[in-house]
Design an enzyme around this catalytic site. Sequence first.
Site, PDB file in Angstrom:
ATOM      1  CG  ASP A 234     -30.711  -4.592  24.945  1.00  0.00           C
ATOM      2  OD1 ASP A 234     -29.555  -4.574  25.077  1.00  0.00           O
ATOM      3  OD2 ASP A 234     -30.886  -6.212  25.367  1.00  0.00           O
ATOM      4  CG  ASP A 393     -28.375 -11.731  18.172  1.00  0.00           C
ATOM      5  OD1 ASP A 393     -27.565 -10.513  19.266  1.00  0.00           O
ATOM      6  OD2 ASP A 393     -28.955  -9.913  17.447  1.00  0.00           O
TER       7      ASP A 393
HETATM    8  O1  1PR Z   1     -30.705  -6.521  14.787  1.00  0.00           O
HETATM    9  O2  1PR Z   1     -29.198  -4.639  13.215  1.00  0.00           O
HETATM   10  O3  1PR Z   1     -32.022  -4.597  13.580  1.00  0.00           O
HETATM   11  O4  1PR Z   1     -30.284  -5.639  15.610  1.00  0.00           O
HETATM   12  C1  1PR Z   1     -31.013  -5.151  16.621  1.00  0.00           C
HETATM   13  C2  1PR Z   1     -29.991  -5.765  17.904  1.00  0.00           C
HETATM   14  O5  1PR Z   1     -30.651  -5.783  19.149  1.00  0.00           O
HETATM   15  C3  1PR Z   1     -28.901  -5.970  17.445  1.00  0.00           C
HETATM   16  O6  1PR Z   1     -27.444  -5.669  18.607  1.00  0.00           O
HETATM   17  C4  1PR Z   1     -29.237  -7.354  18.824  1.00  0.00           C
HETATM   18  O7  1PR Z   1     -28.614  -8.288  19.548  1.00  0.00           O
HETATM   19  C5  1PR Z   1     -29.861  -6.684  20.224  1.00  0.00           C
HETATM   20  N1  1PR Z   1     -31.502  -7.184  20.505  1.00  0.00           N
HETATM   21  C6  1PR Z   1     -32.331  -7.508  19.856  1.00  0.00           C
HETATM   22  N2  1PR Z   1     -33.287  -7.780  20.981  1.00  0.00           N
HETATM   23  C7  1PR Z   1     -32.818  -8.177  22.217  1.00  0.00           C
HETATM   24  C8  1PR Z   1     -34.187  -8.569  22.856  1.00  0.00           C
HETATM   25  O8  1PR Z   1     -33.254  -8.932  23.935  1.00  0.00           O
HETATM   26  N3  1PR Z   1     -35.007  -9.030  22.450  1.00  0.00           N
HETATM   27  N4  1PR Z   1     -31.266  -7.694  22.665  1.00  0.00           N
HETATM   28  C9  1PR Z   1     -31.887  -7.417  21.548  1.00  0.00           C
HETATM   29  C10 1PR Z   1     -29.421  -7.940  23.064  1.00  0.00           C
HETATM   30  C11 1PR Z   1     -28.683  -8.527  24.192  1.00  0.00           C
HETATM   31  C12 1PR Z   1     -26.725  -7.068  24.795  1.00  0.00           C
HETATM   32  C13 1PR Z   1     -27.060  -7.950  26.365  1.00  0.00           C
HETATM   33  C14 1PR Z   1     -26.469  -8.861  26.939  1.00  0.00           C
HETATM   34  C15 1PR Z   1     -25.722  -8.177  27.787  1.00  0.00           C
HETATM   35  N5  1PR Z   1     -29.494  -7.657  24.028  1.00  0.00           N
HETATM   36  O9  1PR Z   1     -26.835  -5.992  24.197  1.00  0.00           O
HETATM   37  O10 1PR Z   1     -27.010  -6.891  26.872  1.00  0.00           O
HETATM   38  O11 1PR Z   1     -26.635 -10.278  26.227  1.00  0.00           O
HETATM   39  O12 1PR Z   1     -27.130  -8.910  28.864  1.00  0.00           O
HETATM   40  P1  1PR Z   1     -27.101  -9.481  30.091  1.00  0.00           P
HETATM   41  O13 1PR Z   1     -25.371  -8.731  30.938  1.00  0.00           O
HETATM   42  O14 1PR Z   1     -27.576  -8.874  31.162  1.00  0.00           O
HETATM   43  O15 1PR Z   1     -26.975 -11.267  30.548  1.00  0.00           O
HETATM   44  P2  1PR Z   1     -30.092  -4.497  13.967  1.00  0.00           P
END
Ligand code: 1PR
Length: 541
Positions: A234, A393
């Site tokens: 991320d 999500d």
């Molecule tokens: O909506 O098309 O602009 O895409 C935004 C992207 O950013 C989406 O894929 C969304 O999942 C991601 N995103 C937005 N905010 C966050 C945040 O964390 N605040 N991250 C975010 C999503 C989730 C996973 C993470 C897993 C594994 N992160 O990618 O890496 O949950 O984590 P873990 O193994 O530590 O539990 P758009």
Amino acid sequence: MPTVYLLDYVAGNIRSLANAIEKCGYTVSWIRSPEEVANADKLILPGVGHFGHCMSQLASAGYLPAINAHIASGKPFMAICVGIQALFEGSVEDPGVPGLGLIKGNLERFDDKNKSVPHIGWNSANSGSKSLHDLQPGSKYYYVHSYMYPYKAGELEAQGWTVATGTYGNETFVGAVAKDNILATQFHPEKSGVAGLRVIKSFLTGEGVKSLGQQLSGPAPTGGLTRRVIACLDVRTNDQGDLVVTKGDQYDVREKGDDRGVRNLGKPVEMAKKYYEQGADEVTFLNITSFRDCPIADLPMLEILRRTAETVFVPLTIGGGIRDTVDTDGTKVSALEIATMYFKSGADKVSIGSDAVLAAEEYYSLGRKLFGNTAIEQISRAYGNQAVVVSIDPKRVFVPKQDATRHATIRTAFPGPKGEEYCWYACTIKGGRETRDMDVVELVQAVEAMGAGEILLNCIDRDGTNSGFDLELINQVKSSIRIPVIASSGAGNPGHFEEVFQKTPTDAALGAGMFHRGEYTVQQVKDYLAEKGLEVRQFEG
Ligand code: 1PR
């Protein structure tokens, strides 16, 4: 340095192929018109996307006679992925479009009754006891395709080809063919780590032609598709303006202390390389905040991709901000144009989050009709559905009874705070900031209909908790669609990966925090899976 000629006809991620060729010690020269083909000694036809799109691009630009003449002259020719498909007579993917017809036969679609399609991941290219451009029995190669030529023993051999095969479910398909000056692979050698670089080198040096078809006495090849382990980064700018890898707890990426700064876990390019060398089967970058305050052509993620693709020879996915948008100078930029920039910078897949939910809402409000204008449809039409991932999500919503909501519920083994025995999963947008009245089943079925090729299934409740994947969510989604699913959120140790592969039919599993914090390496996860009898690809140094 000797030169290799690459045909540039808008075929997706050709930068990675150029990087792989340069890594083998050759210079790349692009061919941008049919007249230039005659200058080429070694010619490579890359292929990404649709059979029909590829063939019609080549035909309308006038390339077909030039390619045929190059092949007939005996000069070295290599074709990759849709490139190998172009050698056949046709494909059920686009029945009216003829192929080059160098190999007799028509491509078919994988049967998706009992397995996910597209076929995505690391599989064998088994050439039996015959030498085929340094393919090795113990190695795995990266495939991504829905269409293939079913292998029938002796058929292509009778036409003079040496053949390597892969097996997916109960289907055995052609993974590579070679004859005289021609080498063609269904897999992507430029995305197959060191094993793939060996194949490219064998073609470039001509060594592979000298030994083609010779009898080998190596170990018998075994196995099929391996369990895919993905590292996810991320990425966002921190308060100092630097682009950093971060990781949230249930999507909150700020430190718990007084300053609440963005958690900084390292530099994106360096971390991607580290995970590649630990054996990650893919690397995913999610741009979790928008960078819309700079011109789109200068998006920082483009540079991250370019630099990563120079040293990381496994598939790269990029997500975040892929939607129709307006540039800083007021120009409209389509999601397809943004995706094209990412593909040209080294991405193999783009991942769409918020925009997919909004498109799915429209799909249902219009009575499940498709008009071809969503980002998913446009990008999958141009680059193939395997290039379009939808990242979800979801958040759990508890309900007391199965029919307490119109949404698809499941009976959960983990009742809610008031003892609720049922739950459904609500889709969110904007990184979990806004919850919509749509459940995961509705979303995945809509995006599958639009042409998405894969689902990246996060889970806000589990994200960053180290408590394991949400198996109930994964099972619900897997039973609703045919396209592959990547399980994400909650991985805290190698046992969680084993659990998700044993207890759900997931196609891949992704980890983030446990790798970033240095608690486990990707290699340790794979060693653990191998100990438990699950087939994995090991990194070849
Ligand atoms: O909506 O098309 O602009 O895409 C935004 C992207 O950013 C989406 O894929 C969304 O999942 C991601 N995103 C937005 N905010 C966050 C945040 O964390 N605040 N991250 C975010 C999503 C989730 C996973 C993470 C897993 C594994 N992160 O990618 O890496 O949950 O984590 P873990 O193994 O530590 O539990 P758009």
